[in-house]
Design an enzyme around this catalytic site. Structure first.
Site, mmCIF file in Angstrom:
data_model
loop_
_atom_site.group_PDB
_atom_site.id
_atom_site.type_symbol
_atom_site.label_atom_id
_atom_site.label_comp_id
_atom_site.label_asym_id
_atom_site.label_seq_id
_atom_site.Cartn_x
_atom_site.Cartn_y
_atom_site.Cartn_z
ATOM 1 N N LYS A 13 -6.426 -5.160 5.168
ATOM 2 C CA LYS A 13 -5.878 -3.832 5.489
ATOM 3 C C LYS A 13 -6.218 -2.827 4.376
ATOM 4 O O LYS A 13 -6.687 -1.729 4.653
ATOM 5 C CB LYS A 13 -4.343 -3.897 5.654
ATOM 6 C CG LYS A 13 -3.894 -4.855 6.754
ATOM 7 C CD LYS A 13 -2.383 -4.887 6.896
ATOM 8 C CE LYS A 13 -1.628 -5.388 5.675
ATOM 9 N NZ LYS A 13 -1.914 -6.805 5.320
ATOM 10 N N ARG A 127 -8.108 -12.885 -4.763
ATOM 11 C CA ARG A 127 -8.022 -11.419 -4.839
ATOM 12 C C ARG A 127 -7.760 -10.965 -6.267
ATOM 13 O O ARG A 127 -6.946 -11.541 -6.985
ATOM 14 C CB ARG A 127 -6.904 -10.909 -3.932
ATOM 15 C CG ARG A 127 -6.679 -9.405 -4.069
ATOM 16 C CD ARG A 127 -5.933 -8.789 -2.910
ATOM 17 N NE ARG A 127 -4.581 -9.270 -2.752
ATOM 18 C CZ ARG A 127 -3.768 -8.892 -1.765
ATOM 19 N NH1 ARG A 127 -4.219 -8.061 -0.833
ATOM 20 N NH2 ARG A 127 -2.557 -9.375 -1.675
ATOM 21 N N ARG A 171 4.835 -15.528 1.891
ATOM 22 C CA ARG A 171 4.512 -14.237 2.514
ATOM 23 C C ARG A 171 3.928 -14.433 3.902
ATOM 24 O O ARG A 171 4.187 -13.640 4.817
ATOM 25 C CB ARG A 171 3.540 -13.451 1.625
ATOM 26 C CG ARG A 171 4.249 -12.847 0.413
ATOM 27 C CD ARG A 171 3.285 -12.486 -0.697
ATOM 28 N NE ARG A 171 2.297 -11.533 -0.310
ATOM 29 C CZ ARG A 171 1.049 -11.519 -0.774
ATOM 30 N NH1 ARG A 171 0.637 -12.433 -1.642
ATOM 31 N NH2 ARG A 171 0.213 -10.595 -0.381
#
Ligand code: ADP
Ligand code: ADP
Ligand code: ZN
Length: 225
Positions: A13, A127, A171
Site C-alpha cells: 500500500k 522491509r 498484525r
C-alpha cells in the site's frame, strides 16, 4: 482521484501510494506514518498509540478517525487523496462515509491489493523504512542505491519495531479479523477493485492517463478511477 488502498500489512500500500502521489500530485494519507511521527515526537497521542502499535494491535477507532478527519479538511485534499492504512475496521469505514457526506465529497474507490501470506511475511521481514519520509525499501526486492540510506531524501533506513516476526504474525491475524471484512463492505457497495499485488511495482496500480510516464499496462485502467 479518491482512493482507499486496502490490503494486509506488506501488500504494498505504501509503495503504491508513494508512486501514485508522484504521478497524480494528490496527497498520501498514511495513518501509520502519522502515528509513527506522533510516537517519535512524544505527543500524548503518540504515547497512547505506541502501546497498541508495539504489540501489533490497532489504535482505537476514535483516535485514528480524528486524525483522518483533520487531514481530509486540509486544502490539498480537495482535488483528491490516497488513503493508505485507513479505514482498518468497519467502524472506521462507517465514520469515513459519514465524514465525506458532511464534507459533500464523493465516496472513494477501494483498491484491494491481493498478495499471498507467504509473500507478505517475506516482504515485512525484509522491509526497511526511511525514518524521515516513510519511503519503504526491501533488502532483497527493492534495495536502496546506497546501503542504509533513503534514495529519495537521504534519511536513515530502519527496521520498524513491529516488523519483527512475532508482531508480523499478530498484525496479520488482526488484519484477518478486523480489516478483511472491509473488502466485502466496499464490494457490496460496488466500490471495490481488486488487483494482483505481485510483480513489478510499476505494473500494479499504475496509471495510463495523462501521467508523465504515460505507461499502458494491463490492469491500470480497471484499478485507477
Ligand atoms: P502496514 O503498512 O505494515 O500495514 P501501518 O504503517 O499502516 O502498517 O500501521 C502500523 C500500525 O499503526 C498498525 O499495526 C496499527 O497499530 C497502527 N495503525 C495504522 N493505521 C491504523 C488505523 N487505521 N487504525 C488503527 N490502527 C492503525
Ligand atoms: P504496506 O504499506 O502495505 O505494509 P509496503 O509498501 O511497505 O506495504 O511494502 C512492504 C514491503 O514489500 C516493502 O519492503 C516494499 O519494498 C516491498 N514491496 C512492495 N511492493 C512490492 C512488490 N510488488 N514486489 C516485491 N516487494 C514489494
Ligand atoms: Zn526518505
Amino acid at each position: 482521484m479518491q482512493v482507499i488502498l486496502l490490503g494486509p500489512p506488506g501488500a504494498g500500500k505504501g509503495t503504491q501510494a508513494k508512486m501514485l502521489t508522484e504521478q497524480y500530485g494528490v496527497p498520501q494519507i498514511s495513518t501509520g506514518d502519522i502515528l509513527r511521527a506522533a510516537v517519535a515526537a512524544g505527543t500524548p497521542l503518540g504515547k497512547e498509540a505506541k502501546t497498541y502499535m508495539d504489540r501489533g494491535a490497532l489504535v482505537p477507532d476514535e483516535a485514528v478517525t480524528g486524525i483522518v478527519r483533520d487531514r481530509l479538511t486540509e486544502p490539498d485534499c480537495q482535488a483528491g487523496y490516497l488513503l493508505d492504512g485507513f479505514p482498518r475496521t468497519v467502524a472506521q469505514a462507517e465514520a469515513l462515509t459519514r465524514m465525506l457526506k458532511e464534507l459533500g465529497t464523493s465516496l472513494p474507490t477501494g483498491v484491494s491489493l491481493d498478495v499471498t501470506e507467504e509473500e507478505l511475511i517475506r516482504r515485512l521481514a525484509g522491509r526497511r523504512t526511511c525514518q524521515a519520509c516513510g519511503e519503504p525499501f526491501h533488502v532483497e526486492f527493492h534495495p536502496p542505491r546506497v546501503g542504509g540510506i533513503c534514495d529519495k531524501c537521504s534519511g536513515n533506513l530502519i527496521q520498524r519495531d513491529d516488523d519483527q516476526e512475532e508482531t508480523i504474525r499478530r498484525r496479520l491475524q488482526v488484519y484477518r479479523e478486523q480489516t478483511e471484512p472491509l473488502i466485502g463492505y466496499y464490494q457490496r457497495q460496488g466500490l471495490l477493485k481488486t488487483v494482483k499485488g505481485l510483480g513489478d511495482t510499476g505494473d500494479i496500480v499504475c496509471t495510463d492517463i495523462e501521467g508523465p510516464r504515460r505507461v499502458r499496462r494491463s490492469n491500470c485502467r480497471s484499478a485507477v478511477p
